[in-house]
Write an enzyme that holds these catalytic residues in place. Structure first.
Site, PDB file in Angstrom:
ATOM      1  N   HIS A 117     -10.517   1.239   2.130  1.00  0.00           N
ATOM      2  CA  HIS A 117     -10.259   2.272   3.127  1.00  0.00           C
ATOM      3  C   HIS A 117     -11.423   2.171   4.098  1.00  0.00           C
ATOM      4  O   HIS A 117     -12.542   2.567   3.780  1.00  0.00           O
ATOM      5  CB  HIS A 117     -10.183   3.667   2.492  1.00  0.00           C
ATOM      6  CG  HIS A 117      -9.853   4.725   3.501  1.00  0.00           C
ATOM      7  ND1 HIS A 117      -8.611   5.325   3.569  1.00  0.00           N
ATOM      8  CD2 HIS A 117     -10.583   5.236   4.515  1.00  0.00           C
ATOM      9  CE1 HIS A 117      -8.607   6.183   4.587  1.00  0.00           C
ATOM     10  NE2 HIS A 117      -9.795   6.146   5.181  1.00  0.00           N
TER      11      HIS A 117
ATOM     12  N   HIS B   4       0.863  -1.200   0.000  1.00  0.00           N
ATOM     13  CA  HIS B   4       0.000   0.000   0.000  1.00  0.00           C
ATOM     14  C   HIS B   4       0.891   1.240   0.000  1.00  0.00           C
ATOM     15  O   HIS B   4       1.444   1.609   1.030  1.00  0.00           O
ATOM     16  CB  HIS B   4      -0.905   0.010   1.247  1.00  0.00           C
ATOM     17  CG  HIS B   4      -1.847   1.182   1.294  1.00  0.00           C
ATOM     18  ND1 HIS B   4      -3.185   1.034   1.557  1.00  0.00           N
ATOM     19  CD2 HIS B   4      -1.668   2.513   1.117  1.00  0.00           C
ATOM     20  CE1 HIS B   4      -3.780   2.207   1.536  1.00  0.00           C
ATOM     21  NE2 HIS B   4      -2.865   3.138   1.276  1.00  0.00           N
TER      22      HIS B   4
ATOM     23  N   LYS C 221      -9.439  -0.609  -5.441  1.00  0.00           N
ATOM     24  CA  LYS C 221      -9.475   0.061  -4.138  1.00  0.00           C
ATOM     25  C   LYS C 221     -10.772   0.830  -3.977  1.00  0.00           C
ATOM     26  O   LYS C 221     -11.123   1.635  -4.838  1.00  0.00           O
ATOM     27  CB  LYS C 221      -8.280   1.026  -4.042  1.00  0.00           C
ATOM     28  CG  LYS C 221      -8.241   1.914  -2.794  1.00  0.00           C
ATOM     29  CD  LYS C 221      -7.844   1.140  -1.552  1.00  0.00           C
ATOM     30  CE  LYS C 221      -7.930   2.001  -0.308  1.00  0.00           C
ATOM     31  NZ  LYS C 221      -6.767   2.856  -0.103  1.00  0.00           N
TER      32      LYS C 221
ATOM     33  N   ASP D 293       1.556   2.792   3.460  1.00  0.00           N
ATOM     34  CA  ASP D 293       0.695   3.962   3.268  1.00  0.00           C
ATOM     35  C   ASP D 293       1.530   5.243   3.227  1.00  0.00           C
ATOM     36  O   ASP D 293       1.061   6.312   3.618  1.00  0.00           O
ATOM     37  CB  ASP D 293      -0.390   4.052   4.361  1.00  0.00           C
ATOM     38  CG  ASP D 293      -1.495   5.039   3.973  1.00  0.00           C
ATOM     39  OD1 ASP D 293      -1.662   5.314   2.784  1.00  0.00           O
ATOM     40  OD2 ASP D 293      -2.174   5.539   4.890  1.00  0.00           O
TER      41      ASP D 293
ATOM     42  N   HIS E  15      -4.485  -0.366   6.036  1.00  0.00           N
ATOM     43  CA  HIS E  15      -3.962   0.443   7.154  1.00  0.00           C
ATOM     44  C   HIS E  15      -4.869   0.406   8.378  1.00  0.00           C
ATOM     45  O   HIS E  15      -5.450   1.419   8.753  1.00  0.00           O
ATOM     46  CB  HIS E  15      -3.674   1.887   6.719  1.00  0.00           C
ATOM     47  CG  HIS E  15      -4.698   2.527   5.796  1.00  0.00           C
ATOM     48  ND1 HIS E  15      -6.036   2.524   6.057  1.00  0.00           N
ATOM     49  CD2 HIS E  15      -4.549   3.189   4.628  1.00  0.00           C
ATOM     50  CE1 HIS E  15      -6.668   3.150   5.095  1.00  0.00           C
ATOM     51  NE2 HIS E  15      -5.783   3.559   4.207  1.00  0.00           N
TER      52      HIS E  15
ATOM     53  N   HIS F 191       1.470   5.423  -1.841  1.00  0.00           N
ATOM     54  CA  HIS F 191       1.057   6.517  -2.730  1.00  0.00           C
ATOM     55  C   HIS F 191       2.306   7.115  -3.363  1.00  0.00           C
ATOM     56  O   HIS F 191       3.159   7.659  -2.652  1.00  0.00           O
ATOM     57  CB  HIS F 191       0.313   7.598  -1.944  1.00  0.00           C
ATOM     58  CG  HIS F 191      -0.898   7.068  -1.251  1.00  0.00           C
ATOM     59  ND1 HIS F 191      -2.155   7.090  -1.815  1.00  0.00           N
ATOM     60  CD2 HIS F 191      -1.046   6.454  -0.048  1.00  0.00           C
ATOM     61  CE1 HIS F 191      -3.020   6.528  -0.998  1.00  0.00           C
ATOM     62  NE2 HIS F 191      -2.381   6.135   0.090  1.00  0.00           N
TER      63      HIS F 191
ATOM     64  N   ASN G  46      -5.325   6.981  -6.119  1.00  0.00           N
ATOM     65  CA  ASN G  46      -6.052   8.234  -5.824  1.00  0.00           C
ATOM     66  C   ASN G  46      -5.321   9.455  -6.380  1.00  0.00           C
ATOM     67  O   ASN G  46      -4.975  10.389  -5.667  1.00  0.00           O
ATOM     68  CB  ASN G  46      -6.329   8.383  -4.321  1.00  0.00           C
ATOM     69  CG  ASN G  46      -5.082   8.419  -3.467  1.00  0.00           C
ATOM     70  OD1 ASN G  46      -4.048   7.861  -3.833  1.00  0.00           O
ATOM     71  ND2 ASN G  46      -5.151   9.066  -2.317  1.00  0.00           N
TER      72      ASN G  46
END
Ligand code: NCD
Ligand code: ZN
Length: 344
Positions: free
Chosen positions: A136, A13, A99, A247, A174, A15, A41
């Site tokens: 999430h 996970h 996701k 994360d 997370h 970003h 995202n």
């Protein structure tokens, strides 16, 4: 001095963002991890397999020469995701999951799903093809306290979801509470969870006592110490349902140190050392390899890595900042502080 060698870990996970940010995020992550689930995202979000393939090629352009980093891609679930797109994931080589962000739950989640029951016809396909649904796990209603949003998601959304789709492959991303850890323990092997370094090493006191510290602010928000203790217990238990997902979520210094600061901790540069620190603090360093390098690959049905990395128990200071974008800085998790482990 203590040394440990482990199979090279993967980050399930992360970003990486897009554009100029990739110059920072991709080399940082690739010097630690072999593979990573690259969160979708972006603005606009990565909604189709075609868009995910294009994003993947942009990421790969920033992998340092000689490094074999392999990005795994994820689609962003919207109210309009079609069952056909799920079939495309099944047939895709590089897209591994989808996701689901409840609309409004976190950074860039405005296009997320407004009501999960409205996309049950799409989730049906995920269950049929055994494609992991990454969640999430927070409700977004204004009247629900921010510290209770994960627990309410378990009760109001996840329990009914799993009742309807008992074989759905799912990762609760997370996790931050003892409730989530127990929920995952109570399910079958089709349900896993990722845990971040900040939720293992810190709790809300670190963020709020003695002054508000925006670089500890992420979503789901850090909880009280008893939750941290339960997360440490399950992460170091050797149970394959729990695996590594940093994360790591970069935001420029100005966007964090702000009257309305963004959510996200940047841990990509030292993630495996943070996890080593957490595991060692509870005397379970020998359990790090399963959590960091085996269980996630097993869950996703991918081969375990063959390369190895070595960590030494030796103090290092986390840098105060790194360059980010044009003329900006990013402040890493635990900036300026000392940790006891170092990757060689
Ligand atoms: C993430 C981000 O910045 O994209 N932020 C965060 O606090 N974790 C989004 C997310 O994973 O919730
Ligand atoms: Zn995230």
């Amino acid at each position: 001095m203590k040394t440990i060698t482990l199979t090279q870990p993967d980050d399930w996970h992360v970003h990486l963002r897009d554009g100029l940010a990739l110059q920072r995020t991709v080399p940082d992550l690739a010097q630690q991890f072999s593979r990573a689930i690259c969160m979708p995202n972006l603005v606009p979000p990565v909604k189709t397999v075609t868009e995910a393939e294009a994003y993947r090629s942009r990421i790969i352009q920033h992998v340092p020469k000689g490094n074999a980093f392999d990005p795994c891609m994820v689609l962003y679930f919207t109210d309009h995701t079609s069952p056909d797109e799920i079939l495309k994931i099944k047939n895709s080589e590089h897209v591994n999951a989808i996701k689901l962000y409840p609309a409004g739950a976190t950074t860039n989640s405005d296009n997320g799903v407004s009501d999960i029951t409205k996309v049950y016809h799409v989730i049906e396909k995920l269950e049929e093809y055994q494609i992991p649904l990454l969640l999430h796990g927070e409700v977004t209603h204004a009247h629900i306290d921010i510290f209770d949003r994960e627990k309410r998601f378990l009760d109001d959304v996840l329990a009914p979801l799993l009742k309807t789709f008992p074989k759905l492959k799912m990762v609760l991303e997370h996790i931050t509470t003892a409730d989530a850890a127990e929920f995952v323990l109570d399910q079958g092997q089709n349900v896993g969870a990722t845990i971040t370094p900040q939720h293992l090493l810190f709790n809300r006191n670190d963020m709020l006592v003695g002054g508000i510290k925006p670089h500890f602010y992420c979503l789901p928000i850090l909880k009280r110490q008893t939750h941290q203790a339960k997360l440490l217990e399950v992460a170091t238990s050797g149970n394959p349902k729990f695996f590594l997902g940093t994360d790591s979520a970069p935001h420029a210094q100005d966007a964090k140190e702000n009257a309305c600061g963004c959510a996200g901790c940047y841990s990509a540069t030292h993630a495996i050392e943070f996890y080593a620190q957490a595991f060692d603090q509870v005397g379970k360093i020998e359990r790090l390899e399963g959590f960091a390098s085996h269980f996630g690959a097993d869950f996703y049905g991918l081969p375990r890595n063959t390369a190895q990395i070595t960590l030494v128990k030796e103090d290092q200071i986390i840098p105060e900042s790194f360059d980010y974008l044009e003329n900006q800085k990013i402040i890493p998790l635990y900036a300026g502080k000392t940790i006891q482990w170092r990757k060689v």
